[in-house]
Each structure stands twice: as structure tokens, then as C-alpha cells.
Design a protein around this motif. Structure first.
Motif, PDB file in Angstrom:
ATOM      1  N   THR A 120       0.785  -1.119   0.144  1.00 12.43           N
ATOM      2  CA  THR A 120       0.298   0.040   0.025  1.00 12.43           C
ATOM      3  C   THR A 120       0.796   1.197   0.027  1.00 12.43           C
ATOM      4  O   THR A 120       2.045   1.334   0.446  1.00 12.43           O
ATOM      5  N   ARG A 121       0.186   2.325  -0.430  1.00 14.13           N
ATOM      6  CA  ARG A 121       1.117   3.656  -0.194  1.00 14.13           C
ATOM      7  C   ARG A 121      -0.161   4.585   0.173  1.00 14.13           C
ATOM      8  O   ARG A 121      -1.136   4.900  -0.597  1.00 14.13           O
ATOM      9  N   ALA A 122       0.193   5.283   1.396  1.00 15.16           N
ATOM     10  CA  ALA A 122      -0.685   6.127   1.894  1.00 15.16           C
ATOM     11  C   ALA A 122      -2.326   5.555   1.986  1.00 15.16           C
ATOM     12  O   ALA A 122      -3.173   6.101   1.608  1.00 15.16           O
ATOM     13  N   HIS A 123      -2.309   4.112   2.160  1.00 13.87           N
ATOM     14  CA  HIS A 123      -3.422   3.449   2.369  1.00 13.87           C
ATOM     15  C   HIS A 123      -4.032   2.905   1.007  1.00 13.87           C
ATOM     16  O   HIS A 123      -5.088   2.390   1.120  1.00 13.87           O
ATOM     17  N   ASP A 124      -3.557   3.374   0.057  1.00 16.11           N
ATOM     18  CA  ASP A 124      -4.162   2.999  -1.376  1.00 16.11           C
ATOM     19  C   ASP A 124      -3.337   1.761  -1.705  1.00 16.11           C
ATOM     20  O   ASP A 124      -2.178   1.764  -1.485  1.00 16.11           O
ATOM     21  N   VAL A 125      -4.113   0.827  -2.066  1.00 13.80           N
ATOM     22  CA  VAL A 125      -3.638  -0.575  -2.362  1.00 13.80           C
ATOM     23  C   VAL A 125      -2.882  -0.649  -3.960  1.00 13.80           C
ATOM     24  O   VAL A 125      -3.554   0.020  -4.833  1.00 13.80           O
ATOM     25  N   THR A 136      -2.984 -16.494  -3.307  1.00 16.19           N
ATOM     26  CA  THR A 136      -3.942 -17.173  -3.222  1.00 16.19           C
ATOM     27  C   THR A 136      -5.387 -16.819  -2.556  1.00 16.19           C
ATOM     28  O   THR A 136      -6.441 -17.399  -2.849  1.00 16.19           O
ATOM     29  N   VAL A 137      -5.308 -15.788  -1.786  1.00 12.76           N
ATOM     30  CA  VAL A 137      -6.337 -15.202  -1.277  1.00 12.76           C
ATOM     31  C   VAL A 137      -6.174 -13.522  -0.713  1.00 12.76           C
ATOM     32  O   VAL A 137      -4.848 -13.528  -0.083  1.00 12.76           O
ATOM     33  N   VAL A 138      -6.910 -12.860  -0.741  1.00  8.55           N
ATOM     34  CA  VAL A 138      -6.741 -11.380  -0.340  1.00  8.55           C
ATOM     35  C   VAL A 138      -8.007 -11.097   0.580  1.00  8.55           C
ATOM     36  O   VAL A 138      -9.012 -11.355   0.218  1.00  8.55           O
ATOM     37  N   LEU A 139      -7.415 -10.506   1.776  1.00  9.04           N
ATOM     38  CA  LEU A 139      -8.497 -10.140   2.659  1.00  9.04           C
ATOM     39  C   LEU A 139      -8.586  -8.491   2.716  1.00  9.04           C
ATOM     40  O   LEU A 139      -7.358  -7.846   2.745  1.00  9.04           O
ATOM     41  N   ALA A 140      -9.575  -7.863   2.541  1.00  9.84           N
ATOM     42  CA  ALA A 140      -9.776  -6.471   2.457  1.00  9.84           C
ATOM     43  C   ALA A 140     -11.014  -6.009   3.373  1.00  9.84           C
ATOM     44  O   ALA A 140     -11.820  -6.848   3.852  1.00  9.84           O
ATOM     45  N   GLU A 148     -10.845   1.063  -8.062  1.00 13.55           N
ATOM     46  CA  GLU A 148     -10.019   0.394  -9.430  1.00 13.55           C
ATOM     47  C   GLU A 148      -9.404  -0.866  -9.122  1.00 13.55           C
ATOM     48  O   GLU A 148      -9.166  -1.601  -9.642  1.00 13.55           O
ATOM     49  N   ALA A 149      -8.234  -0.505  -7.735  1.00 11.49           N
ATOM     50  CA  ALA A 149      -7.471  -1.483  -7.464  1.00 11.49           C
ATOM     51  C   ALA A 149      -8.299  -2.827  -6.968  1.00 11.49           C
ATOM     52  O   ALA A 149      -7.797  -4.143  -7.610  1.00 11.49           O
ATOM     53  N   ILE A 150      -9.333  -2.618  -6.267  1.00  9.60           N
ATOM     54  CA  ILE A 150     -10.058  -3.851  -5.686  1.00  9.60           C
ATOM     55  C   ILE A 150     -10.706  -4.490  -6.880  1.00  9.60           C
ATOM     56  O   ILE A 150     -10.526  -5.741  -7.008  1.00  9.60           O
ATOM     57  N   SER A 151     -11.243  -3.780  -8.129  1.00 11.40           N
ATOM     58  CA  SER A 151     -11.782  -4.547  -9.123  1.00 11.40           C
ATOM     59  C   SER A 151     -10.677  -5.159 -10.058  1.00 11.40           C
ATOM     60  O   SER A 151     -11.121  -6.257 -10.417  1.00 11.40           O
ATOM     61  N   GLN A 152      -9.743  -4.483 -10.030  1.00 11.93           N
ATOM     62  CA  GLN A 152      -8.459  -5.183 -10.641  1.00 11.93           C
ATOM     63  C   GLN A 152      -8.254  -6.629 -10.080  1.00 11.93           C
ATOM     64  O   GLN A 152      -7.845  -7.619 -10.939  1.00 11.93           O
TER      65      GLN A 152
END
Length: 344
Positions: A120-125, A136-140, A148-152
Motif C-alpha cells: 500500500t501507499r498512503a493506504h491505497d492498494v 491465493t487469497v486477499v482479505l480487505a 479500481e485496484a479492488i476491481s483489478q
């Protein structure tokens, strides 16, 4: 923050002010950061988490998860986990699955995660950074962004589980169980919930039993001196549940502030009339300690400012509402009532 993220209720405000919510940019050092008659702050002790005793749990997979963003997610492999908030990192490590974590959010400040790459950078992923680690798995959380990052990440086919951020002590158990369930270690989740609740209740049993009229009024201030950001917490700041558990009154809430945070003014502080001030440790450092804090307009005129009665808790745990909340509550109680009459 921390390195701790301002909770969702303050998200829009924080974004609008372009806050650096963590230790980014190096806060100012120096000044008196001590507490009048208080115990050592959490920041002065080793920042470590305590995993559950025994061998690491064996995940039972696949796990079908209802994600907070409306998706149903199937988790089939937990060998490479990327938690995108510090509090989620803390839960995964405490469940005993730290060896499977391959990245951290900048708000994961505890020692065991120190060598992990930050995504992350300044809380942006950074979606590219996450994808390069082949998770293999991401937790958010629902506050994780940008969208946009989450959609990507989701479009890349990676199982992405989104959770609602915790807002109070009541959210600790369900949140731990949600993370444990998503990773296929439900039994470990139950064990961690039991341990956490027992430890919190033990601390609460030692909270001074004061008459209602004598309960201290505590104002939660969010400070970032390098950005000239000085905010007073209100009803939705996230600190109210902790203050109530410590036998205190949330001064911002009691003064009628309905929102999460509002800019500090002399008038707002006079109405809140706090007996003590709660701050994050790095925030206090960013204003040059208590000497600098009392120079903020209105602070010196409050009972808390006149007595220099300040409680500082490490940014990385204060609002996490997770496995270390008993330590947060104990620090809050120790500092708030140090040298005060009526303590048990």
C-alpha cells in the motif's frame, strides 16, 4: 497509523483533507510525550502479537464466504495470504497462520510482519504489487481502496474477501470468526475469540468503580502536525466503545458531536470540557508532545490541558478492535487513572 487507519466513518473527511494517516513522512520528534503520573505507553513496549498456543491450524478448504461487497467467494488455497489492513494482518498472524502471509498493509506495524513487503501507499492498494506476489487469497475491508485496484484484483480471478471494519468491542468476536472462516480455520477462530473475550473481561474487572458524576470525560483527538490536521472525535470516531469500557465518557459525543471527526476549535473544546485527552502516539509526537499539544488553540484551557492529563496509545492497535484490544484497554485504564482516587 500506526499506523492505524481512521475508521470508515471518517474516511470521507480524511480523504478530503488528503491526510497521511500513518507514520508516512516521519512525524516530528521531541517535546514532552510523557503522561502525568501515567504508566508507560504501549509504544514503549515491544510491538508483537501473541499467536494461539500450539501448532498452526490446518485449514479445512474450500471455504465458501459471503463477502461484504455482495460477492460469494470460494477460498481453495490459503498458502499465500495478503491481508490489506493492519488489523486483518494481526488476526491472521494471531490465528497462527503468519507463515502463510506474503505481504502487509502499511498499518501492520507489529514485529512479526516487519519484513513483509508493503503493498500500500498512503493506504491505497497497489494492485500490481499484490498481483506480483501471486496471492491465493486477499482479505480487505470495505474501506480499502481505490475501487479500481479492488476491481483489478477481483478481475484477476483472485479470491477477494471483503469485511466490514470493526467499530466497537462488540465487533471483535464476529470479525475474528469471519477471518477464520474465510481461511478455513473456524475452530482456531472460536479459540481466539474465547481468549480475547476472557482477557478483555479481566481488564474490565479492574476498571475503577466510580459514581456516574465522577466518570472522567475524555476527548479523542486525531493529530497530524506535519499536515496541520487537528480533529476532535465525535459519536462515530471509533473510540467511544473503548472509553465506555474504561469507565469514561466520550467528551466529543457528550458535547453533541454526531459525526466522526470535526476540526478542533476553542469553542468545540470548551463545550467538550475533557478531563483527559486520548491521542495516538505518533500523532502526539507529530505535534512535539504534550508541550506542543497544549499550544493547539483551546487545549490549554480545558481541564485536561491544565492538568496535562494525556493518554497516548500506539497507532497500530488503538482502533483495531482485535486480539490485542485487551492490551489497549489496559493501557487506557492504567494511564487514565494513574494517581487518581477511586481506583480499585
Amino acid at each position: 497509523m500506526d499506523s492505524v487507519r481512521i475508521p470508515v466513518r471518517a474516511g470521507a473527511l480524511a480523504a478530503g483533507l488528503a491526510l497521511a494517516l500513518t507514520a508516512c513522512g516521519g512525524p516530528a520528534e521531541g517535546g514532552d510525550t510523557g503522561h502525568k503520573g501515567a504508566a508507560p505507553a504501549a509504544e514503549e513496549r515491544t510491538d508483537r502479537i501473541e499467536p494461539l498456543a500450539g501448532p498452526a491450524p490446518e485449514p479445512k478448504l474450500p471455504a465458501e464466504v459471503a463477502s461484504a461487497d455482495g460477492h460469494t467467494v470460494s477460498v481453495e488455497d490459503t498458502s499465500r495470504v495478503v491481508p490489506l489492513t493492519g488489523s486483518l494482518n494481526e488476526i491472521v498472524f494471531t490465528l497462527g497462520l503468519g507463515e502463510q502471509v506474503v505481504a502487509r498493509d502499511i498499518t501492520a506495524t507489529f514485529e512479526q510482519a516487519a519484513d513483509l513487503p508493503v503493498v500500500t501507499r498512503a493506504h491505497d492498494v497497489s494492485a500490481e504489487s499484490v498481483l506480483s506476489l501471486k496471492p491465493t487469497v486477499v482479505l480487505a475491508d470495505t474501506t480499502t481502496g481505490p475501487a479500481e485496484a479492488i476491481s483489478q484484483l477481483r478481475d484477476a480471478g483472485i479470491p477477494l474477501v471483503v469485511l466490514d471494519p470493526p467499530k466497537s468491542l462488540d465487533d471483535i468476536g464476529p470479525r475474528i470468526e469471519s477471518v477464520a472462516g474465510a481461511l478455513g480455520v473456524a475452530e482456531a477462530g472460536k479459540a481466539l475469540v474465547d481468549r480475547t473475550e476472557q482477557r478483555i473481561e479481566k481488564v474490565r474487572a479492574d476498571v475503577p468503580d466510580l459514581p456516574a458524576a465522577d466518570r472522567p470525560r475524555v476527548a479523542f483527538l486525531y493529530l497530524r502536525g506535519s499536515a496541520s490536521v487537528y480533529l476532535l472525535g465525535g459519536r462515530e470516531s471509533g473510540a467511544g466503545s473503548l472509553l465506555e469500557a474504561a469507565g469514561a465518557l466520550d467528551a466529543g459525543k457528550e458535547s453533541g458531536l454526531r459525526k466522526d471527526f470535526t476540526a478542533i476549535t476553542s469553542e468545540a473544546l470548551a463545550k467538550a470540557a475533557p478531563d483527559a485527552i486520548l491521542v495516538m502516539a505518533k500523532g502526539l509526537k507529530s505535534v512535539d508532545g504534550i508541550d506542543g499539544l497544549v499550544k493547539i488553540p483551546g487545549v490549554a484551557e480545558t481541564p485536561a490541558g491544565m492538568d496535562r492529563r494525556v493518554v497516548s496509545i500506539d497507532d497500530g492497535v488503538l482502533l483495531n478492535y482485535g486480539p490485542r484490544t485487551d492490551q489497549v484497554l489496559a493501557d487506557l485504564v492504567d494511564q487514565l487513572y494513574a494517581g487518581q482516587d477511586g481506583a480499585k
